[in-house]
Design a protein around this motif. Structure first.
Motif, PDB file in Angstrom:
ATOM      1  N   GLU A  59       0.944  -1.133  -0.168  1.00 46.93           N
ATOM      2  CA  GLU A  59      -0.045  -0.028   0.060  1.00 46.93           C
ATOM      3  C   GLU A  59       0.680   1.325   0.081  1.00 46.93           C
ATOM      4  O   GLU A  59       2.090   1.250   0.397  1.00 46.93           O
ATOM      5  N   PRO A  60       0.461   2.364  -0.501  1.00 44.35           N
ATOM      6  CA  PRO A  60       1.329   3.466  -0.731  1.00 44.35           C
ATOM      7  C   PRO A  60       1.679   4.024   0.567  1.00 44.35           C
ATOM      8  O   PRO A  60       1.153   3.666   1.936  1.00 44.35           O
ATOM      9  N   ASP A  61       2.667   4.654   0.908  1.00 45.43           N
ATOM     10  CA  ASP A  61       3.104   5.192   2.027  1.00 45.43           C
ATOM     11  C   ASP A  61       2.406   6.558   2.443  1.00 45.43           C
ATOM     12  O   ASP A  61       2.127   6.759   3.621  1.00 45.43           O
ATOM     13  N   LEU A  62       2.010   7.306   1.358  1.00 47.71           N
ATOM     14  CA  LEU A  62       0.954   8.183   1.516  1.00 47.71           C
ATOM     15  C   LEU A  62      -0.171   8.462   0.487  1.00 47.71           C
ATOM     16  O   LEU A  62       0.203   7.977  -0.648  1.00 47.71           O
ATOM     17  N   MET A  63      -1.321   8.781   1.006  1.00 48.20           N
ATOM     18  CA  MET A  63      -2.071   9.055  -0.368  1.00 48.20           C
ATOM     19  C   MET A  63      -2.976  10.149   0.122  1.00 48.20           C
ATOM     20  O   MET A  63      -3.174  10.405   1.553  1.00 48.20           O
ATOM     21  N   ALA A  64      -3.216  11.293  -0.670  1.00 49.60           N
ATOM     22  CA  ALA A  64      -3.911  12.586  -0.620  1.00 49.60           C
ATOM     23  C   ALA A  64      -4.694  13.190  -1.753  1.00 49.60           C
ATOM     24  O   ALA A  64      -4.580  12.659  -2.773  1.00 49.60           O
ATOM     25  N   ILE A  65      -5.565  13.796  -1.436  1.00 49.26           N
ATOM     26  CA  ILE A  65      -6.609  14.361  -2.265  1.00 49.26           C
ATOM     27  C   ILE A  65      -6.382  16.013  -2.326  1.00 49.26           C
ATOM     28  O   ILE A  65      -6.329  16.627  -1.370  1.00 49.26           O
ATOM     29  N   ASP A  66      -6.305  16.460  -3.626  1.00 49.31           N
ATOM     30  CA  ASP A  66      -6.318  17.839  -3.722  1.00 49.31           C
ATOM     31  C   ASP A  66      -7.596  18.519  -3.831  1.00 49.31           C
ATOM     32  O   ASP A  66      -8.733  17.952  -3.869  1.00 49.31           O
ATOM     33  N   ARG A  67      -7.680  20.055  -4.163  1.00 52.60           N
ATOM     34  CA  ARG A  67      -8.972  20.663  -4.318  1.00 52.60           C
ATOM     35  C   ARG A  67      -9.917  20.018  -5.514  1.00 52.60           C
ATOM     36  O   ARG A  67     -11.191  20.036  -5.296  1.00 52.60           O
ATOM     37  N   GLU A  68      -9.163  19.620  -6.438  1.00 50.75           N
ATOM     38  CA  GLU A  68     -10.196  19.195  -7.620  1.00 50.75           C
ATOM     39  C   GLU A  68     -10.405  17.511  -7.551  1.00 50.75           C
ATOM     40  O   GLU A  68     -11.099  17.278  -8.502  1.00 50.75           O
ATOM     41  N   GLY A  69     -10.062  16.956  -6.294  1.00 52.37           N
ATOM     42  CA  GLY A  69     -10.417  15.536  -6.342  1.00 52.37           C
ATOM     43  C   GLY A  69      -9.278  14.649  -6.906  1.00 52.37           C
ATOM     44  O   GLY A  69      -9.366  13.508  -6.733  1.00 52.37           O
ATOM     45  N   ARG A  70      -7.894  15.067  -7.186  1.00 52.10           N
ATOM     46  CA  ARG A  70      -7.075  14.137  -7.767  1.00 52.10           C
ATOM     47  C   ARG A  70      -6.414  13.422  -6.590  1.00 52.10           C
ATOM     48  O   ARG A  70      -6.290  13.859  -5.529  1.00 52.10           O
ATOM     49  N   LEU A  71      -6.033  12.274  -6.958  1.00 51.44           N
ATOM     50  CA  LEU A  71      -5.633  11.450  -5.879  1.00 51.44           C
ATOM     51  C   LEU A  71      -4.023  11.515  -6.080  1.00 51.44           C
ATOM     52  O   LEU A  71      -3.435  11.040  -7.113  1.00 51.44           O
ATOM     53  N   PHE A  72      -3.362  11.821  -5.111  1.00 45.88           N
ATOM     54  CA  PHE A  72      -1.789  11.702  -4.942  1.00 45.88           C
ATOM     55  C   PHE A  72      -1.070  10.581  -4.510  1.00 45.88           C
ATOM     56  O   PHE A  72      -1.618  10.253  -3.095  1.00 45.88           O
ATOM     57  N   ILE A  73      -0.590   9.965  -4.942  1.00 46.59           N
ATOM     58  CA  ILE A  73       0.051   8.619  -4.437  1.00 46.59           C
ATOM     59  C   ILE A  73       1.710   8.804  -4.347  1.00 46.59           C
ATOM     60  O   ILE A  73       2.244   8.953  -5.182  1.00 46.59           O
ATOM     61  N   PHE A  74       2.129   8.580  -3.173  1.00 42.02           N
ATOM     62  CA  PHE A  74       3.507   8.922  -2.641  1.00 42.02           C
ATOM     63  C   PHE A  74       4.219   7.437  -2.379  1.00 42.02           C
ATOM     64  O   PHE A  74       3.664   6.630  -1.868  1.00 42.02           O
ATOM     65  N   GLU A  75       5.382   7.480  -2.923  1.00 43.36           N
ATOM     66  CA  GLU A  75       6.364   6.099  -2.678  1.00 43.36           C
ATOM     67  C   GLU A  75       7.634   7.236  -2.111  1.00 43.36           C
ATOM     68  O   GLU A  75       8.251   7.574  -2.761  1.00 43.36           O
ATOM     69  N   LEU A  76       7.699   6.815  -0.520  1.00 44.82           N
ATOM     70  CA  LEU A  76       8.565   7.621  -0.051  1.00 44.82           C
ATOM     71  C   LEU A  76       9.764   6.547   0.387  1.00 44.82           C
ATOM     72  O   LEU A  76      10.775   6.955   1.313  1.00 44.82           O
ATOM     73  N   LYS A  77       9.851   5.216  -0.055  1.00 44.50           N
ATOM     74  CA  LYS A  77      10.926   4.528   0.196  1.00 44.50           C
ATOM     75  C   LYS A  77      12.248   4.702   0.055  1.00 44.50           C
ATOM     76  O   LYS A  77      13.349   4.281   0.662  1.00 44.50           O
ATOM     77  N   LYS A 138      -8.649  11.512 -11.623  1.00 44.06           N
ATOM     78  CA  LYS A 138      -7.180  11.408 -12.055  1.00 44.06           C
ATOM     79  C   LYS A 138      -6.255  11.100 -10.934  1.00 44.06           C
ATOM     80  O   LYS A 138      -6.384  11.348  -9.802  1.00 44.06           O
ATOM     81  N   GLN A 139      -5.008  10.555 -11.211  1.00 45.44           N
ATOM     82  CA  GLN A 139      -4.041  10.317 -10.122  1.00 45.44           C
ATOM     83  C   GLN A 139      -2.662  11.122 -10.614  1.00 45.44           C
ATOM     84  O   GLN A 139      -2.202  11.268 -11.711  1.00 45.44           O
ATOM     85  N   VAL A 140      -1.979  11.565  -9.408  1.00 44.48           N
ATOM     86  CA  VAL A 140      -0.507  11.976  -9.559  1.00 44.48           C
ATOM     87  C   VAL A 140       0.401  11.150  -8.877  1.00 44.48           C
ATOM     88  O   VAL A 140      -0.056  10.811  -7.582  1.00 44.48           O
ATOM     89  N   GLY A 163       2.443  11.865 -20.866  1.00 44.12           N
ATOM     90  CA  GLY A 163       1.325  12.355 -20.097  1.00 44.12           C
ATOM     91  C   GLY A 163       1.030  11.712 -18.951  1.00 44.12           C
ATOM     92  O   GLY A 163      -0.011  12.075 -18.619  1.00 44.12           O
ATOM     93  N   LEU A 164       1.924  10.951 -18.549  1.00 40.81           N
ATOM     94  CA  LEU A 164       1.530  10.427 -17.127  1.00 40.81           C
ATOM     95  C   LEU A 164       2.044  11.266 -16.028  1.00 40.81           C
ATOM     96  O   LEU A 164       3.258  11.761 -16.350  1.00 40.81           O
ATOM     97  N   ASP A 165       1.280  11.783 -15.337  1.00 38.70           N
ATOM     98  CA  ASP A 165       1.741  12.775 -14.172  1.00 38.70           C
ATOM     99  C   ASP A 165       2.611  12.185 -13.150  1.00 38.70           C
ATOM    100  O   ASP A 165       1.877  11.724 -12.049  1.00 38.70           O
ATOM    101  N   VAL A 166       3.717  11.916 -13.427  1.00 42.14           N
ATOM    102  CA  VAL A 166       4.783  11.427 -12.176  1.00 42.14           C
ATOM    103  C   VAL A 166       5.633  12.375 -11.993  1.00 42.14           C
ATOM    104  O   VAL A 166       6.298  13.043 -12.746  1.00 42.14           O
ATOM    105  N   ARG A 167       5.958  12.578 -10.462  1.00 41.13           N
ATOM    106  CA  ARG A 167       6.700  13.752 -10.068  1.00 41.13           C
ATOM    107  C   ARG A 167       7.786  13.383  -9.208  1.00 41.13           C
ATOM    108  O   ARG A 167       7.598  12.494  -8.167  1.00 41.13           O
TER     109      ARG A 167
END
Length: 339
Positions: A59-77, A138-140, A163-167
């Protein structure tokens, strides 16, 4: 980049970036360090934290939602120079990217107060009403990587070009004095905030009124600064004796001010046994209410800075803090009106 500068000669030397192994650390150790500082790294003015995991499960280390409802999935390892850095966070997208609102709501309630829904918390933070179908359209993907890890950074660039939103969330480590590791890392931001890292003894603390009027009233009646649940409660731990804290009610303005006494108090959230130590608080000396409240627009006029008031707590520069305090504590000249 970290430069070592000789102030006498003006000569500069670029410090060499190292790997975690140089300090006897691995990615798990760094992840633990980052989780303990998450309140400083995570932008709670831009993202609503959905969940965080410390268990070693898929499972992700973090998941968060922004104002528009986009799901941010974080990998912090923070694995170094491994293609699995990027593959892991994309794997989470496969597992969690199709979740609908009911599943997201379950994750949110497990991480915070189960009596509050995700929609309610999202509306209170961002002041927008999202339909359930707008969540997770959408996911980031955010992957942490060492500045030396060119393989992962190249892969991120490749996927972004498609076009994939990877940061990337880049960190660098350096050797300091003996037995010291220096970590260079900026808080993750959706948009740049030039005031996020100011901490000069003046703070604006949100009273949590929109989520819970009970929390707001308790802060005022008990004359204290407080924050709730992991990681936001740790912001109170950062306060030092003598720091000035302005209590800010969302949609209203600064309603009180006081001086932190420096003693941290840990309590069950709203006195409920199922949430032990989920309230961190500090008494405020020389406490006074502000009537009428100092509005967000007035704060911006006094300081000349367009502050964003969605964070749990943020620092002010000395000049801004003194200007607000002066405006609050000194009588203001009467307004002259014309007939």
């Amino acid at each position: 980049m970290l430069l070592s500068i000789n102030p006498k000669t003006g000569e500069t030397d670029k410090r060499r970036t190292l790997r975690l192994q140089s300090f006897g650390l691995d990615e798990r150790a760094l992840q633990g360090i980052l989780f303990r500082s998450l309140d400083r790294l995570f932008p709670d003015d831009e993202l609503l934290l959905l969940m965080q995991s410390r268990a070693w499960q898929e499972e992700p280390d973090l998941m968060a939602i922004d104002r528009e409802g986009r799901l941010f999935i974080f990998e912090l390892k923070a694995w170094e120079s491994q293609a699995s850095n990027l593959l892991q966070v994309l794997r989470y997208g496969q597992l969690f990217g199709s979740m609908g609102y009911p599943e997201l709501d379950v994750w949110f309630k497990k991480s915070t107060d189960p009596s509050q829904s995700l929609k309610t918390a999202h509306r209170a933070k961002f002041e927008v009403e999202l339909p359930e179908e707008a969540f997770n359209r959408k996911q980031v993907f955010v992957v942490m990587t060492n500045g030396m890890d060119y393989r992962t950074r190249e892969a991120v660039r490749y996927w972004r070009s498609g076009g994939l939103d990877v940061r990337p969330w880049v960190y660098r480590v350096y050797a300091g004095v003996p037995d010291e590791m220096l970590l260079e890392m900026s808080p993750f931001r959706v948009c740049d905030n030039p005031y996020e890292d100011i901490a000069e003894g003046y703070y604006i603390l949100n009273t949590n009124f929109k989520n819970s009027p009970q929390d707001h009233n308790d802060m005022l009646s008990s004359r204290k600064a407080a924050a709730y649940f992991d990681p936001w409660k740790f912001k109170i731990e950062r306060l030092a004796r003598g720091d000035m804290v302005f209590l800010y009610q969302s949609g209203v303005g600064i309603v009180a001010v006081g001086e932190a006494d420096g003693t941290l108090i840990k309590s069950p959230y709203q006195g409920r046994a199922e949430h032990p130590d989920e309230e961190y608080a500090m008494r405020l000396r020389r406490f006074q209410t502000v009537s009428p409240p100092l509005t967000a627009q007035e704060i911006k006029q006094i300081t000349g800075i367009n502050h964003v008031f969605m964070s749990t707590m943020f620092g002010l520069d000395v000049d801004s803090g003194k200007a607000i305090l002066k405006h609050i504590t000194q009588p203001q000249p009467p307004q002259i009106t014309t007939a």
